[in-house]
Design an enzyme around this catalytic site. Structure first.
Site, PDB file in Angstrom:
ATOM      1  N   TYR A 106      37.769 -17.356  57.409  1.00 55.02           N
ATOM      2  CA  TYR A 106      36.964 -18.413  56.535  1.00 55.02           C
ATOM      3  C   TYR A 106      35.646 -17.617  55.960  1.00 55.02           C
ATOM      4  O   TYR A 106      34.776 -17.749  56.886  1.00 55.02           O
ATOM      5  CB  TYR A 106      36.929 -19.832  57.310  1.00 55.02           C
ATOM      6  CG  TYR A 106      36.014 -20.632  56.210  1.00 55.02           C
ATOM      7  CD1 TYR A 106      36.295 -21.008  54.943  1.00 55.02           C
ATOM      8  CD2 TYR A 106      35.008 -21.507  56.791  1.00 55.02           C
ATOM      9  CE1 TYR A 106      35.539 -21.896  54.243  1.00 55.02           C
ATOM     10  CE2 TYR A 106      34.271 -22.309  56.061  1.00 55.02           C
ATOM     11  CZ  TYR A 106      34.664 -22.403  54.787  1.00 55.02           C
ATOM     12  OH  TYR A 106      34.011 -23.453  54.164  1.00 55.02           O
ATOM     13  N   ASP A 147      40.765 -18.158  53.443  1.00 58.20           N
ATOM     14  CA  ASP A 147      39.738 -18.355  52.282  1.00 58.20           C
ATOM     15  C   ASP A 147      38.588 -17.414  52.081  1.00 58.20           C
ATOM     16  O   ASP A 147      37.658 -17.454  52.741  1.00 58.20           O
ATOM     17  CB  ASP A 147      39.241 -19.757  52.523  1.00 58.20           C
ATOM     18  CG  ASP A 147      38.250 -20.614  51.187  1.00 58.20           C
ATOM     19  OD1 ASP A 147      38.084 -19.699  50.407  1.00 58.20           O
ATOM     20  OD2 ASP A 147      37.878 -21.558  51.531  1.00 58.20           O
TER      21      ASP A 147
END
Length: 256
Positions: A106, A147
DNA sequence: ATGGCAGTGCCTCACTGA
């Protein structure tokens, strides 16, 4: 074998979506980001996933960040965080599954070009590149998924006139993305799909999903040895259409 | 076209996200 990434924006809220999605798709490996759950809460999910035939390993913290890997197959050599980098934020978990090294990340949002968080993002990306380079030397078949909070090109935003040069679309962030590609990784989605207006995130505001106003910021970067086995990469927009969805939707690669 | 949405937490607001 199928491997996917999904920023769930609170696993507590999205657990029913994740369980349904795994059962519907039969996906072998799913990397999650933004669990927003501490490890005591994560520990209670192990049984939930075991009940539908999946292993669950996690690296969480209260309120923010948090990543996990869900897999039908055994997870080996599990590593949390970026080794030899001091960071209190829980953003990375890696494991080897059927011989494939899966690194779930992330990446920092950055907020704006003038924010301290933007400097943290660039420093963090430099540490990630160092780590992935070391991993590639050990594991030829590797996927870096998650992400990224980076839209690699102008066509990865719904409105380049708004986004170009802004956070997620600035030259230094894109240079960091290219630095990962230069390690020998391939953006698996673009390898197969050149169509415009293909996104993985849509703002909750302004009916952005219905208006197709999104960004492509969730990616699976595959090493050359793994890429030779990848037969497709698709964005599954179905979960974004559910009640109370995450603002991100899953991206899946299929391996031969 | 970003104030306007959504999630969390010492919760009637602040912080974060992208």
């Amino acid at each position: 074998m199928q491997i996917a990434t999904w920023n769930v924006n609170s696993l507590k809220v999205r657990l029913p979506h994740v369980l349904d999605w795994l059962q519907t798709t039969g996906c072998d490996v799913l990397g999650l980001q933004e669990l927003k759950m501490d490890n005591a809460a994560n520990a209670k999910l192990v049984a939930e996933f075991a009940a539908i035939g999946y292993n669950y390993v996690y690296n969480g913290q209260k309120t923010y960040n948090g990543v996990a890997l869900i897999s039908k197959h055994p997870l080996e050599n599990i590593v949390m965080d970026i080794p030899e980098y001091e960071d209190v934020q829980k953003r990375v978990i890696a494991a080897t599954i059927n011989g494939v090294r899966v690194i779930c990340a992330y990446i920092v949002n950055g907020e704006s070009l003038t924010s301290d968080k933007y400097q943290y993002k660039l420093a963090w990306l430099s540490q990630l590149q160092r780590y992935v380079a070391a991993e590639l030397a050990v594991y030829p078949e590797l996927v870096l998924l998650g992400d990224y909070n980076i839209a690699p090109e102008a066509r990865d935003t719904y409105a380049p006139q708004i986004w170009e040069g802004q956070v997620l679309c600035s030259a230094p962030e894109r240079a960091a993305f290219q630095g990962l590609i230069d390690l020998g990784l391939t953006d698996s989605f673009r390898h197969f799909n050149q169509e415009e207006r293909q996104f993985t995130w849509w703002d909750y505001r302004n009916m952005a999903f219905r208006r197709k106003q999104g960004l492509r910021i969730d990616h699976l970067l595959a090493s050359s040895a793994l890429m030779a086995r990848v037969s497709s990469c698709v964005i599954d927009t179905a979960p974004r259409k559910l009640e109370r969805p995450s603002d991100h939707t899953p991206v899946i690669i299929t391996l031969n």
